[in-house]
Design an enzyme around this catalytic site. Structure first.
Site, PDB file in Angstrom:
ATOM      1  CE  LYS A  11     -67.171  12.855 -27.780  1.00  0.00           C
ATOM      2  NZ  LYS A  11     -66.001  12.191 -28.403  1.00  0.00           N
ATOM      3  CE1 TYR A  51     -67.852  11.468 -33.438  1.00  0.00           C
ATOM      4  CE2 TYR A  51     -69.506  10.259 -32.219  1.00  0.00           C
ATOM      5  CZ  TYR A  51     -68.562  11.270 -32.293  1.00  0.00           C
ATOM      6  OH  TYR A  51     -68.331  12.084 -31.204  1.00  0.00           O
ATOM      7  CG  PHE A  59     -61.589   5.005 -33.408  1.00  0.00           C
ATOM      8  CD1 PHE A  59     -62.690   5.830 -33.540  1.00  0.00           C
ATOM      9  CD2 PHE A  59     -60.408   5.371 -34.036  1.00  0.00           C
ATOM     10  CE1 PHE A  59     -62.626   7.005 -34.280  1.00  0.00           C
ATOM     11  CE2 PHE A  59     -60.328   6.547 -34.784  1.00  0.00           C
ATOM     12  CZ  PHE A  59     -61.449   7.363 -34.911  1.00  0.00           C
ATOM     13  NE  ARG A  87     -60.771  21.092 -34.059  1.00  0.00           N
ATOM     14  CZ  ARG A  87     -61.048  19.796 -34.101  1.00  0.00           C
ATOM     15  NH1 ARG A  87     -62.275  19.370 -33.838  1.00  0.00           N
ATOM     16  NH2 ARG A  87     -60.116  18.921 -34.387  1.00  0.00           N
ATOM     17  CB  THR A  93     -58.711  13.870 -30.084  1.00  0.00           C
ATOM     18  OG1 THR A  93     -59.110  14.792 -31.095  1.00  0.00           O
ATOM     19  CG2 THR A  93     -59.640  12.669 -30.087  1.00  0.00           C
ATOM     20  NE  ARG A 104     -62.097  16.257 -26.510  1.00  0.00           N
ATOM     21  CZ  ARG A 104     -62.076  16.483 -27.822  1.00  0.00           C
ATOM     22  NH1 ARG A 104     -61.038  17.079 -28.384  1.00  0.00           N
ATOM     23  NH2 ARG A 104     -63.098  16.113 -28.574  1.00  0.00           N
ATOM     24  CG  ASN A 114     -62.942  12.620 -26.495  1.00  0.00           C
ATOM     25  OD1 ASN A 114     -64.169  12.468 -26.517  1.00  0.00           O
ATOM     26  ND2 ASN A 114     -62.263  12.942 -27.574  1.00  0.00           N
ATOM     27  CG  HIS A 117     -68.203  16.084 -31.320  1.00  0.00           C
ATOM     28  ND1 HIS A 117     -67.300  15.465 -32.144  1.00  0.00           N
ATOM     29  CD2 HIS A 117     -68.933  16.921 -32.103  1.00  0.00           C
ATOM     30  CE1 HIS A 117     -67.496  15.901 -33.383  1.00  0.00           C
ATOM     31  NE2 HIS A 117     -68.480  16.777 -33.378  1.00  0.00           N
ATOM     32  CD  GLU A 128     -70.186  17.447 -36.358  1.00  0.00           C
ATOM     33  OE1 GLU A 128     -69.290  16.733 -36.840  1.00  0.00           O
ATOM     34  OE2 GLU A 128     -69.980  18.260 -35.425  1.00  0.00           O
TER      35      GLU A 128
HETATM   36  P1  CMP Z   1     -64.568  13.298 -31.382  1.00  0.00           P
HETATM   37  O1  CMP Z   1     -63.939  14.644 -31.378  1.00  0.00           O
HETATM   38  O2  CMP Z   1     -66.003  13.219 -30.978  1.00  0.00           O
HETATM   39  O3  CMP Z   1     -64.398  12.612 -32.826  1.00  0.00           O
HETATM   40  C1  CMP Z   1     -64.252  11.224 -33.030  1.00  0.00           C
HETATM   41  C2  CMP Z   1     -64.175  10.445 -31.756  1.00  0.00           C
HETATM   42  O4  CMP Z   1     -63.670   9.130 -31.863  1.00  0.00           O
HETATM   43  C3  CMP Z   1     -63.209  11.137 -30.823  1.00  0.00           C
HETATM   44  O5  CMP Z   1     -63.732  12.366 -30.368  1.00  0.00           O
HETATM   45  C4  CMP Z   1     -63.028  10.056 -29.752  1.00  0.00           C
HETATM   46  O6  CMP Z   1     -64.109  10.036 -28.819  1.00  0.00           O
HETATM   47  C5  CMP Z   1     -63.137   8.764 -30.578  1.00  0.00           C
HETATM   48  N1  CMP Z   1     -61.874   8.047 -30.726  1.00  0.00           N
HETATM   49  C6  CMP Z   1     -61.612   6.844 -30.198  1.00  0.00           C
HETATM   50  N2  CMP Z   1     -60.388   6.448 -30.524  1.00  0.00           N
HETATM   51  C7  CMP Z   1     -59.832   7.405 -31.287  1.00  0.00           C
HETATM   52  C8  CMP Z   1     -58.571   7.562 -31.924  1.00  0.00           C
HETATM   53  N3  CMP Z   1     -57.609   6.624 -31.863  1.00  0.00           N
HETATM   54  N4  CMP Z   1     -58.354   8.696 -32.633  1.00  0.00           N
HETATM   55  C9  CMP Z   1     -59.316   9.643 -32.710  1.00  0.00           C
HETATM   56  N5  CMP Z   1     -60.542   9.547 -32.114  1.00  0.00           N
HETATM   57  C10 CMP Z   1     -60.803   8.435 -31.405  1.00  0.00           C
END
Ligand code: CMP
Length: 139
Positions: A11, A51, A59, A87, A93, A104, A114, A117, A128
């Protein structure tokens, strides 16, 4: 259907911080083969498309702005049990909850920024991956 592929993005925060190379090294050392890889810049619209599953979440708008704020690396990865093992490698996350030694934990700045992805299912990995790569990009 279980496949041996997953999809990832390094990212904008991680690219901007100069950590993309270290992250790709951890991915390869974790046993993943890079099937396809490119550096690209998402528009806000295209980030929103990627997304879309999160469109109703509070968010979502910030996430789309953030994901289009700078270049990313997109990649398709191959390994037995790829989705679950990736994962594990990247961690939770929210980096505050990520296990020691995960990507992460090492590189993420916040729950939004973070670092990486990782697809959450084989089905989404295929969707994806094809969002960024055609079949002829995959070796
Ligand atoms: P990702 O695994 O790419 O999937 C969704 C993304 O939304 C997540 O990583 C974060 O970058 C972002 N995000 C921001 N806020 C939140 C939240 N509260 N819960 C989950 N994902 C979030």
């Amino acid at each position: 259907m279980t496949t041996n592929r997953t999809f990832t993005m390094v990212k904008p925060d991680a690219v901007e911080s100069g950590n993309a190379g270290a992250i790709l090294k951890m991915i390869e050392e974790g046993g993943f083969r890079i099937v396809a890889l490119k550096k690209t810049l998402l528009t806000k619209e295209r980030a929103g498309e990627f997304y879309e599953v999160h469109a109703a979440r509070p968010f979502y708008n910030d996430l789309c702005a953030y994901m289009s704020s700078g270049p990313i690396y997109a990649a398709i990865l191959e390994k037995d049990n790829a989705v679950a093992d990736f994962r594990t490698l990247i961690g939770a996350t929210n980096p505050a909850n990520a296990a020691e030694g995960t990507i992460r934990k090492l590189f993420a700045k916040s729950i939004e920024a973070n670092a990486v992805h990782g697809s959450d299912s084989d089905e989404n990995a295929a969707i994806e991956g094809s969002f960024f790569f055609s079949k002829t990009d995959q070796f």
